[in-house]
Scaffold this motif. Structure first.
Motif, mmCIF file in Angstrom:
data_model
loop_
_atom_site.group_PDB
_atom_site.id
_atom_site.type_symbol
_atom_site.label_atom_id
_atom_site.label_comp_id
_atom_site.label_asym_id
_atom_site.label_seq_id
_atom_site.Cartn_x
_atom_site.Cartn_y
_atom_site.Cartn_z
ATOM 1 N N ILE A 350 -5.440 24.037 -5.793
ATOM 2 C CA ILE A 350 -4.014 24.317 -5.982
ATOM 3 C C ILE A 350 -3.819 24.923 -7.370
ATOM 4 O O ILE A 350 -3.964 24.225 -8.381
ATOM 5 N N PRO A 351 -3.513 26.204 -7.464
ATOM 6 C CA PRO A 351 -3.285 26.813 -8.789
ATOM 7 C C PRO A 351 -2.113 26.153 -9.504
ATOM 8 O O PRO A 351 -1.178 25.649 -8.878
ATOM 9 N N LYS A 352 -2.184 26.204 -10.835
ATOM 10 C CA LYS A 352 -1.141 25.636 -11.686
ATOM 11 C C LYS A 352 -0.838 24.186 -11.302
ATOM 12 O O LYS A 352 0.306 23.801 -11.050
ATOM 13 N N SER A 353 -1.876 23.376 -11.249
ATOM 14 C CA SER A 353 -1.707 21.935 -11.029
ATOM 15 C C SER A 353 -2.547 21.197 -12.044
ATOM 16 O O SER A 353 -3.470 21.764 -12.635
ATOM 17 N N ALA A 354 -2.237 19.921 -12.265
ATOM 18 C CA ALA A 354 -2.956 19.107 -13.240
ATOM 19 C C ALA A 354 -3.133 17.710 -12.674
ATOM 20 O O ALA A 354 -2.398 17.273 -11.782
ATOM 21 N N VAL A 355 -4.131 16.992 -13.204
ATOM 22 C CA VAL A 355 -4.416 15.619 -12.787
ATOM 23 C C VAL A 355 -4.408 14.727 -14.022
ATOM 24 O O VAL A 355 -5.045 15.053 -15.029
ATOM 25 N N GLY A 356 -3.669 13.633 -13.941
ATOM 26 C CA GLY A 356 -3.651 12.658 -15.028
ATOM 27 C C GLY A 356 -4.023 11.282 -14.513
ATOM 28 O O GLY A 356 -3.782 10.951 -13.351
ATOM 29 N N THR A 357 -4.636 10.490 -15.383
ATOM 30 C CA THR A 357 -5.062 9.142 -14.996
ATOM 31 C C THR A 357 -3.910 8.170 -15.195
ATOM 32 O O THR A 357 -3.441 7.947 -16.319
ATOM 33 N N LEU A 358 -3.473 7.577 -14.092
ATOM 34 C CA LEU A 358 -2.362 6.638 -14.108
ATOM 35 C C LEU A 358 -2.915 5.230 -14.310
ATOM 36 O O LEU A 358 -3.875 4.830 -13.659
ATOM 37 N N SER A 359 -2.322 4.511 -15.249
ATOM 38 C CA SER A 359 -2.760 3.128 -15.440
ATOM 39 C C SER A 359 -2.393 2.309 -14.200
ATOM 40 O O SER A 359 -1.605 2.729 -13.352
ATOM 41 N N SER A 360 -2.950 1.118 -14.112
ATOM 42 C CA SER A 360 -2.783 0.320 -12.888
ATOM 43 C C SER A 360 -1.331 -0.022 -12.604
ATOM 44 O O SER A 360 -0.942 -0.247 -11.463
ATOM 45 N N ASN A 361 -0.484 -0.041 -13.654
ATOM 46 C CA ASN A 361 0.932 -0.375 -13.442
ATOM 47 C C ASN A 361 1.869 0.762 -13.850
ATOM 48 O O ASN A 361 3.070 0.548 -14.057
ATOM 49 N N SER A 362 1.331 1.975 -14.026
ATOM 50 C CA SER A 362 2.118 3.171 -14.369
ATOM 51 C C SER A 362 2.799 3.075 -15.721
ATOM 52 O O SER A 362 3.781 3.765 -15.991
ATOM 53 N N SER A 363 2.279 2.262 -16.633
ATOM 54 C CA SER A 363 2.914 2.117 -17.934
ATOM 55 C C SER A 363 2.763 3.362 -18.801
ATOM 56 O O SER A 363 3.516 3.547 -19.757
ATOM 57 N N ASN A 364 1.774 4.211 -18.484
ATOM 58 C CA ASN A 364 1.527 5.404 -19.311
ATOM 59 C C ASN A 364 2.068 6.681 -18.671
ATOM 60 O O ASN A 364 1.635 7.786 -19.019
ATOM 61 N N VAL A 365 2.991 6.547 -17.737
ATOM 62 C CA VAL A 365 3.406 7.700 -16.952
ATOM 63 C C VAL A 365 4.109 8.758 -17.811
ATOM 64 O O VAL A 365 3.943 9.963 -17.582
ATOM 65 N N ILE A 366 4.865 8.364 -18.821
ATOM 66 C CA ILE A 366 5.575 9.354 -19.645
ATOM 67 C C ILE A 366 4.591 10.199 -20.446
ATOM 68 O O ILE A 366 4.679 11.438 -20.471
ATOM 69 N N LYS A 367 3.625 9.547 -21.076
ATOM 70 C CA LYS A 367 2.600 10.301 -21.830
ATOM 71 C C LYS A 367 1.820 11.210 -20.885
ATOM 72 O O LYS A 367 1.476 12.352 -21.228
ATOM 73 N N LEU A 368 1.553 10.719 -19.685
ATOM 74 C CA LEU A 368 0.809 11.520 -18.710
ATOM 75 C C LEU A 368 1.583 12.790 -18.361
ATOM 76 O O LEU A 368 1.016 13.888 -18.309
ATOM 77 N N ILE A 369 2.897 12.641 -18.144
ATOM 78 C CA ILE A 369 3.716 13.800 -17.766
ATOM 79 C C ILE A 369 3.787 14.801 -18.914
ATOM 80 O O ILE A 369 3.650 16.017 -18.709
ATOM 81 N N ILE A 370 4.001 14.313 -20.130
ATOM 82 C CA ILE A 370 4.103 15.213 -21.287
ATOM 83 C C ILE A 370 2.799 15.985 -21.479
ATOM 84 O O ILE A 370 2.798 17.213 -21.671
ATOM 85 N N ASP A 371 1.654 15.272 -21.416
ATOM 86 C CA ASP A 371 0.361 15.932 -21.607
ATOM 87 C C ASP A 371 0.102 16.963 -20.505
ATOM 88 O O ASP A 371 -0.391 18.062 -20.770
ATOM 89 N N ALA A 372 0.410 16.595 -19.271
ATOM 90 C CA ALA A 372 0.180 17.521 -18.162
ATOM 91 C C ALA A 372 1.075 18.746 -18.272
ATOM 92 O O ALA A 372 0.636 19.876 -17.996
ATOM 93 N N TYR A 373 2.334 18.549 -18.683
ATOM 94 C CA TYR A 373 3.227 19.696 -18.839
ATOM 95 C C TYR A 373 2.720 20.645 -19.915
ATOM 96 O O TYR A 373 2.712 21.879 -19.733
#
Length: 799
Positions: A350-373
């Motif tokens: 899938i062009p223009k897509s990214a993968v981030g590692t989600l912690s077991s309880n999604s506590s790092n989701v904001i950092k994941l989104i910012i880094d992926a963007y």
């Protein structure tokens, strides 16, 4: 053998490069100007009515441009239309600042330039233009958070409930125009993906867990700029459950992509965050639930719920790629560590897509989104829509710091920061006109993946020459009006052939017509070098387009003339009807005799040194003892120095063999004396031949002089002092001989002494060895007597 074959093939390829283009134009056998210009970009058509000679076919008008000029076609009569580029819309890229009070609407922001072009394409001729891209600051962003609400994501849901306001706060650093939405998915609501028993369908969770009924996809919150509303609605969500491990996320992604109105997508940067801790179902898996109808890729939302999950199969990956690209959506896969390998493989598809590692309880989701963007927005990848048949496109990128990319890398640039400008060189080439015969414009679009902006390119095709529009239908110049006279030639109607369309196809091979193609009533038709068409010879074409048959009966050619140095007409003329027509200053049957005399001039300015004649640019010496390019060499003649030695010696030093006859024999030159050799004339200082000489007299003394001829005057410069060798010094010689004898004697004594020492040491060592090996046993010696005598006292009683 391999090496020989390699060089043979290489030679053929080189030859093809030399004559290939002309061969393409000639071999195409084009019967009209329109056919000719589609062969290659180097092909032109001569529209001069009088261009063709007797025996040449109509297709001979089509040739490469240089050949047409050499064949005396007027440049103004050469049809060679060229392609062009016209920029129709060229709005400059936007320089936008986030801290400026006045805000622009998304449609007012330009990140790509130009926006529309019109290309006029000729077959084989690429048209190249430059495309600029610049990341605008404070560009609006829409982010849709799509979450897996199966039971294993229970603790993740708790951490996402405050995601709206927290993410709004973080995204303020990137853009002041940010919207967020929320959706959830579980699985298709049929067996075997969920349990359809009433009790388990109502609450699919076990134990005392209170779960909501399973569903395929639900749009919880349309895109909004209110973070509090996001928190409120997400807080009301409940976990659900299903039976198998893979989830129905692909159904949800498809609906999020195609249901633009329900989701609220704007024409801005679109981000889709896909959050899960499991794998996914894809096309074909629906057969387990009896679903065989392929996904139609359309929106099926009612009351914000996907209603056709039980009717359509899961979409395929390729189908998702197409829809995500069509709707300019960039996907961020926020998945747990366990499923990282699976989604990284999916990311590659899938062009223009990214993968981030989600912690077991999604506590790092904001950092994941910012880094992926940041990762996604720092890369621009160009893609184009479907190309018309026969049209190709190539890209070359000029990225940050001047880094260039070609091939697939020519489509993209990485590490682009906000405000950076990159450019792309895009070449579009057409190999042929549309096969359907239509010449209406075609439109293609080029856009950066993940962006809504695009470049519209209108393609026009050059399929005929301008002179064709001035054609005369049913012209009298074509036999009985059986053709259209255009571009200097007749374009025959159907069923007619010949240069003037004078024959029908049924009359081509009659005996009466063939008789007109025999020279002098002979038996050979067209001299065996052509075909008789309508009673007229059309000469054959050769592999080499430069070689041509001509004449009424194809009896002439331009390649069967005499050769010299393996060159036709010696390379100094042209071959016309098997005879060489020589260039100026050349003559002979093969133009191999030059009338120029410059090659016969000697250094003294005379032709052949005055010893021969210049014949065809080569000296022929009249005196047989002279030879060389200008008759300057005489192998049997004495050298200049030896020839004048005696005269120089007698005049300068009053010595030598000609001492007594010096005035009579040696007055033919002018003598000039100099003090030393440095004052002798040097060859580089003279414009006339000069010879340096070094000769020895009867007393072994050397004298130096030069001999030259200047303006018919012979000049001799001579060093007035002789160089005589000094006599030997006797004392050092005798002392050296005596010292040598003494040294040799001492050396011999030392060698003798060294040899004696070595001999003595060897003898002593031998003696020592024998001494050590000797055994003296007294018991074995019969004459041995002990030196001790024992006497017993008879009176001794042992007291």
């Amino acid at each position: 053998n391999t090496a020989v074959l390699y060089f043979f093939i290489h030679g053929l390829m080189t030859l093809w490069q030399v004559v290939g283009e002309g061969s393409i134009c000639i071999k195409a056998n084009a019967q009209s100007c329109g056919e000719c210009i589609q062969v290659a970009e180097t092909c032109g058509w001569c529209s001069d009515e009088t261009f063709l000679t007797v025996g040449e076919s109509k297709s001979a008008r089509c040739d490469d441009l240089e050949s047409l000029k050499k064949r005396n076609c007027d440049v103004a009569k050469i049809e060679n239309p060229r392609g062009s580029i016209s920029i129709d819309k060229n709005k400059p890229v936007t320089n936008r600042k986030k801290d400026v009070a006045e805000k622009l609407k998304p449609e007012q922001i330009t990140q790509i330039q130009p926006q529309k072009l019109t290309l006029t394409l000729r077959s084989g001729e690429p048209q190249t233009f430059e495309l600029k891209f610049k990341r605008a600051e404070d560009y609006p962003i829409d982010l849709y958070y799509l979450m897996d609400l199966s039971f294993s994501m229970k603790d993740d849901l708790e951490n996402v409930k405050n995601l709206g306001t927290d993410l709004m706060r973080e995204m303020q650093e990137i853009t002041s125009d940010f919207q967020i939405g929320f959706g959830s998915f579980v699985e298709k609501t049929v067996m075997p993906y969920i349990s359809t028993t009433p009790a388990r369908f109502k609450n699919p969770c076990t134990g005392n867990q209170n779960c909501t009924s399973p569903f395929s996809y639900k749009n919880v919150l349309k895109l909004t700029d209110k973070g509090d509303e996001f928190n409120q609605l997400v807080s009301q969500q409940q976990i659900s459950g299903n039976l198998d491990s893979p989830e129905g996320g692909f159904d949800a992604i498809m609906q999020v992509a195609v249901c633009e109105e329900q989701i609220g997508w704007r024409n801005v940067t679109r981000l889709l965050v896909f959050s899960t801790d499991a794998g996914f179902h894809f096309a074909g898996d629906g057969k387990l639930g009896g679903i065989v109808l392929p996904n139609d890729g359309k929106c099926h939302m009612e009351d914000n719920k996907y209603t056709m999950s039980h009717y359509y199969d899961y979409p395929s990956i390729a189908h998702l790629v197409q829809k995500l690209s069509d709707h300019n959506i960039q996907t961020i896969f926020a998945v747990t560590e366990e499923f990282q390998p699976v989604y990284k493989e999916l990311k590659n598809l899938i062009p223009k897509s990214a993968v981030g590692t989600l912690s077991s309880n999604s506590s790092n989701v904001i950092k994941l989104i910012i880094d992926a963007y940041n990762s996604l927005s720092s890369e621009v990848i160009l893609e184009n829509g479907r190309l018309p048949e026969g049209v190709s496109i190539t890209y070359k990128s000029i990225c940050k710091n001047g880094v260039e990319g070609t091939g697939e890398n020519g489509r993209k640039c990485s590490n682009i920061s906000i405000g950076d400008e990159v450019s792309f060189k895009i070449s579009i080439e057409s190999q042929k006109c549309p096969s359907n015969g239509k010449t209406e414009p075609e439109t293609i679009r080029i856009k950066p993946l993940g962006f809504t902006e695009e470049v519209e390119i209108v393609l026009n095709f050059i399929c005929d020459c301008q002179c064709a529009t001035e054609g005369e239908p049913d012209s009298k110049k074509c036999f009985e009006g059986n053709g259209t006279f255009e571009c200097g030639a007749c374009k025959c109607n159907d069923g007619r052939i010949g240069r003037l369309c004078e024959c029908s196809k049924d009359e081509v091979r009659t005996e009466d017509l063939d008789a007109n193609c025999r020279k002098d009533n002979g038996t050979d038709i067209c001299s065996n070098n052509g075909d008789c068409v309508c009673g007229t010879c059309e000469c054959k074409k050769r592999e080499n387009p430069a070689e041509i048959y001509s004449g009424k009966y194809c009896e002439c050619d331009n390649f069967n003339c005499d050769r010299s140095n393996n060159k036709l007409c010696g390379g100094h003329g042209r071959c016309e009807c098997r005879k060489c027509i020589c260039d100026a200053n050349y003559t002979g049957s093969a133009c191999d005799c030059s009338l120029e005399t410059s090659t016969c001039l000697a250094k003294n300015g005379q032709i052949c040194n005055g010893r021969g004649t210049c014949d065809c640019g080569i000296c022929k010496c009249t005196n047989p003892k002279f030879q060389g390019p200008t008759c300057e060499i005489c192998p049997t003649c004495p050298g200049v120095c030896a020839e004048h030695k005696d005269c120089v010696q007698c005049r300068a030093f009053e010595a030598g063999e000609k001492k007594d006859t010096c005035e009579r024999d040696c007055s033919y030159f002018q003598l000039i004396k100099v003090k030393d050799r440095n004052q002798l004339p040097q060859p580089t200082d003279q414009s006339f031949p000069l010879t340096h000489c070094k000769e020895r007299d009867a007393n072994d003394c050397w004298f130096y002089y030069t001999y030259a001829i200047r303006n018919d005057t012979k000049e001799v410069y001579v060093v007035e002092t002789l160089e005589c060798p000094a006599g030997p010094d006797i004392i050092p010689i005798v002392a050296g001989v005596v010292a040598g004898i003494v040294l040799i004697g001492l050396a011999l004594l030392l060698i003798w002494k060294l040899l004696m020492i070595i001999h003595d040491r060897r003898e002593f060592a031998k003696f020592e060895k024998e001494k050590m090996n000797a055994k003296w046993d007294t018991g074995e010696n019969p004459i041995y007597k002990s030196a001790v005598t024992t006497v017993i006292n008879p009176k001794y009683e042992g007291k």
